[in-house]
Design an enzyme around this catalytic site. Structure first.
Site, PDB file in Angstrom:
ATOM      1  N   SER A  21       5.864 -29.836  60.403  1.00 54.50           N
ATOM      2  CA  SER A  21       5.080 -28.868  61.168  1.00 54.50           C
ATOM      3  C   SER A  21       3.735 -29.498  61.522  1.00 54.50           C
ATOM      4  CB  SER A  21       4.924 -27.559  60.379  1.00 54.50           C
ATOM      5  OG  SER A  21       4.296 -26.566  61.173  1.00 54.50           O
ATOM      6  N   THR A  22       2.632 -28.944  61.033  1.00 56.83           N
ATOM      7  CA  THR A  22       1.297 -29.428  61.401  1.00 56.83           C
ATOM      8  C   THR A  22       1.145 -30.910  61.066  1.00 56.83           C
ATOM      9  OG1 THR A  22       0.480 -27.230  60.839  1.00 56.83           O
ATOM     10  CG2 THR A  22      -1.161 -28.962  61.176  1.00 56.83           C
ATOM     11  N   HIS A  47       8.072 -27.896  64.282  1.00 56.66           N
ATOM     12  CA  HIS A  47       7.556 -26.645  64.838  1.00 56.66           C
ATOM     13  C   HIS A  47       6.754 -26.970  66.094  1.00 56.66           C
ATOM     14  CE1 HIS A  47       7.612 -24.845  60.496  1.00 56.66           C
ATOM     15  NE2 HIS A  47       8.804 -24.841  61.046  1.00 56.66           N
ATOM     16  N   MET A 140       2.112 -26.891  57.423  1.00 53.21           N
ATOM     17  CA  MET A 140       1.537 -25.712  56.777  1.00 53.21           C
ATOM     18  C   MET A 140       2.644 -24.735  56.412  1.00 53.21           C
ATOM     19  SD  MET A 140      -1.468 -23.291  58.346  1.00 53.21           S
ATOM     20  CE  MET A 140      -2.461 -24.769  58.632  1.00 53.21           C
ATOM     21  N   ASP A 143       8.114 -23.364  55.063  1.00 53.24           N
ATOM     22  CA  ASP A 143       9.389 -23.521  55.750  1.00 53.24           C
ATOM     23  C   ASP A 143      10.055 -24.825  55.324  1.00 53.24           C
ATOM     24  OD1 ASP A 143      11.447 -22.819  57.514  1.00 53.24           O
ATOM     25  OD2 ASP A 143      10.542 -23.952  59.156  1.00 53.24           O
TER      26      ASP A 143
END
Length: 201
Positions: A21-22, A47, A140, A143
């Site tokens: 993600s991030t 993401h 972050m 997930d």
């Protein structure tokens, strides 16, 4: 053909599942660029909004030996190829004959995300089991943690990015807290650790 050495030592046809993600766009690039063309098929969830996944797949495709495309659904997963979840759909894998194919689903978000890393990892646990390697990178939230635990319980070998090299350590940390990881490593060592799990069949 490249084979995967499972934790029990028995070789099995392999598949690599990556979630991030991030900060993940750079982290995924770092890992994918270091893998050779003989690597088992790779499935990736990052993401990212749907407007950006096609261009991200093209950027990954130009980095090295691995051919990368945005998943369309129904593709046979081939060695030396990676399939990126489109920003509008969950990415899953399904056993098909001697291998696996991609599947897309526009079902409800999981952990507020579609695509969700958990959805991919749970599918890999069900369909691939001990033939899989799981990779969880910077991001972050949580997930992917439960899906990665399901993978480990199914016999997969899992690695997470360490805190020092993460932009945000949330996702790998949550996986570690669930005892879903076999190993943690700095980003620049993850590809080498994956390759250490592979051996000629």
């Amino acid at each position: 053909m490249t084979r995967l050495a499972t934790r029990g030592g028995a070789p099995a046809d392999g598949l690599i599942a990556i979630g991030a993600s991030t900060g993940g766009t750079e982290a995924i690039k770092e890992v994918v660029a270091r893998l050779p063309a003989q690597t088992p098929g790779i499935v990736i969830v990052q993401h990212m909004p749907a407007a950006f996944t096609p261009s991200f797949a093209r950027r990954l495709d130009g980095l090295g030996a691995i051919r990368v495309a945005e998943a369309r659904g129904g593709e046979r997963i081939q060695p030396g190829h990676a399939y990126l979840a489109p920003g509008h759909s969950h990415l899953l894998v399904k056993k098909n004959g001697a291998g696996w194919v991609t599947e897309l689903a526009q079902s409800a978000p999981v952990n507020r995300h579609r695509p969700s890393v958990d959805v991919l990892f749970h599918a890999v646990a069900r369909e691939v089991g001990s033939g899989a390697i799981g990779v969880i990178l910077t991001g972050m939230g949580k997930d992917g943690a439960r899906g990665m635990l399901a993978m480990r319980r199914a016999g997969a070998w899992n690695i997470g990015q360490d805190q020092g090299s993460c932009v945000v350590h949330g996702m790998p940390r949550e996986a570690a807290l669930l005892d879903a990881l076999d190993e943690e490593a700095p980003l620049d060592q993850i590809a080498a650790r994956i390759l250490a799990r592979l051996r000629p069949g």
